[in-house]
Write a protein that holds these residues in place. Sequence first.
Motif, PDB file in Angstrom:
ATOM      1  N   LYS A 151      72.869  43.268  16.410  1.00 34.70           N
ATOM      2  CA  LYS A 151      71.538  43.880  16.260  1.00 34.70           C
ATOM      3  C   LYS A 151      70.478  43.091  17.039  1.00 34.70           C
ATOM      4  O   LYS A 151      69.594  43.682  17.667  1.00 34.70           O
ATOM      5  CB  LYS A 151      71.139  43.960  14.784  1.00 34.70           C
ATOM      6  N   LEU A 152      70.572  41.758  17.005  1.00 30.49           N
ATOM      7  CA  LEU A 152      69.610  40.945  17.753  1.00 30.49           C
ATOM      8  C   LEU A 152      69.795  41.125  19.257  1.00 30.49           C
ATOM      9  O   LEU A 152      68.813  41.151  20.007  1.00 30.49           O
ATOM     10  CB  LEU A 152      69.747  39.471  17.369  1.00 30.49           C
ATOM     11  N   ASN A 153      71.036  41.252  19.711  1.00 35.50           N
ATOM     12  CA  ASN A 153      71.269  41.464  21.138  1.00 35.50           C
ATOM     13  C   ASN A 153      70.719  42.814  21.595  1.00 35.50           C
ATOM     14  O   ASN A 153      70.272  42.948  22.735  1.00 35.50           O
ATOM     15  CB  ASN A 153      72.755  41.329  21.470  1.00 35.50           C
ATOM     16  N   GLU A 154      70.732  43.817  20.716  1.00 36.72           N
ATOM     17  CA  GLU A 154      70.096  45.092  21.043  1.00 36.72           C
ATOM     18  C   GLU A 154      68.603  44.898  21.270  1.00 36.72           C
ATOM     19  O   GLU A 154      68.024  45.451  22.207  1.00 36.72           O
ATOM     20  CB  GLU A 154      70.314  46.107  19.924  1.00 36.72           C
ATOM     21  N   GLN A 155      67.971  44.094  20.413  1.00 35.24           N
ATOM     22  CA  GLN A 155      66.543  43.811  20.570  1.00 35.24           C
ATOM     23  C   GLN A 155      66.279  43.025  21.856  1.00 35.24           C
ATOM     24  O   GLN A 155      65.272  43.249  22.527  1.00 35.24           O
ATOM     25  CB  GLN A 155      66.018  43.034  19.359  1.00 35.24           C
ATOM     26  N   VAL A 156      67.171  42.111  22.194  1.00 35.35           N
ATOM     27  CA  VAL A 156      67.022  41.323  23.421  1.00 35.35           C
ATOM     28  C   VAL A 156      67.078  42.250  24.626  1.00 35.35           C
ATOM     29  O   VAL A 156      66.250  42.147  25.546  1.00 35.35           O
ATOM     30  CB  VAL A 156      68.123  40.225  23.507  1.00 35.35           C
ATOM     31  N   GLU A 157      68.038  43.163  24.640  1.00 35.91           N
ATOM     32  CA  GLU A 157      68.164  44.098  25.764  1.00 35.91           C
ATOM     33  C   GLU A 157      66.910  44.958  25.900  1.00 35.91           C
ATOM     34  O   GLU A 157      66.476  45.254  27.004  1.00 35.91           O
ATOM     35  CB  GLU A 157      69.397  44.985  25.593  1.00 35.91           C
ATOM     36  N   ALA A 158      66.323  45.355  24.792  1.00 35.64           N
ATOM     37  CA  ALA A 158      65.116  46.190  24.824  1.00 35.64           C
ATOM     38  C   ALA A 158      63.911  45.421  25.357  1.00 35.64           C
ATOM     39  O   ALA A 158      63.015  46.019  25.963  1.00 35.64           O
ATOM     40  CB  ALA A 158      64.810  46.725  23.431  1.00 35.64           C
ATOM     41  N   ASN A 159      63.890  44.093  25.158  1.00 33.99           N
ATOM     42  CA  ASN A 159      62.733  43.284  25.556  1.00 33.99           C
ATOM     43  C   ASN A 159      63.006  42.414  26.776  1.00 33.99           C
ATOM     44  O   ASN A 159      62.229  41.498  27.058  1.00 33.99           O
ATOM     45  CB  ASN A 159      62.305  42.389  24.393  1.00 33.99           C
TER      46      ASN A 159
END
Length: 175
Positions: free
Chosen positions: A83-91
């Motif tokens: 889930k955190l890596n999804e946020q990283v990809e978005a930002n």
Amino acid sequence: MTANEDQEMELEALRSIYEGDECFKEISPVSFQFRIGELEDTKAFILDVTWPEMYPETAPQISLDAFFNNRIGPDTKTLILSKLNEQVEANLGTAMMYTLFEWAKENQQTLMENHQPVITAVTLASSSDITTSTSTAKKKEKKEQLTKAQKRRITNRTDNKGELPRGWDWVDVIK
């Protein structure tokens, strides 16, 4: 702006935002720890984040390898990291540390909903040691209770410093 200038600006911003916050810990100028949740909470965890040389163009390295996280199961850890890596990809390409930390705080319950605390032999041994040491300490602390008359006699015999006067236990000489 170069990657190093972006990192310096974000580092300065993080220091000012989290100044005095016990959840945030700066290990080095490119490595941080952030605790999500209260210390006593069984659903709390610590994020270890390290910036690579080309951060924020490249993704930061996020891990849950801190000793504090030993009570979290591997399935829950992989869920949190995905889930955190999804946020990283978005930002990606922007300063994202504050965003990641705040997103993790807001979504702690959903990230930890399937969490079952891992019980290890170390936690069992330490908790039993604590209970035995506190019970022996309580037994040692118990003092003899005096009656009011006994306390009055003691205070009548002592001076204002709580000391007995010189010669209080001498035997009178018989003439």
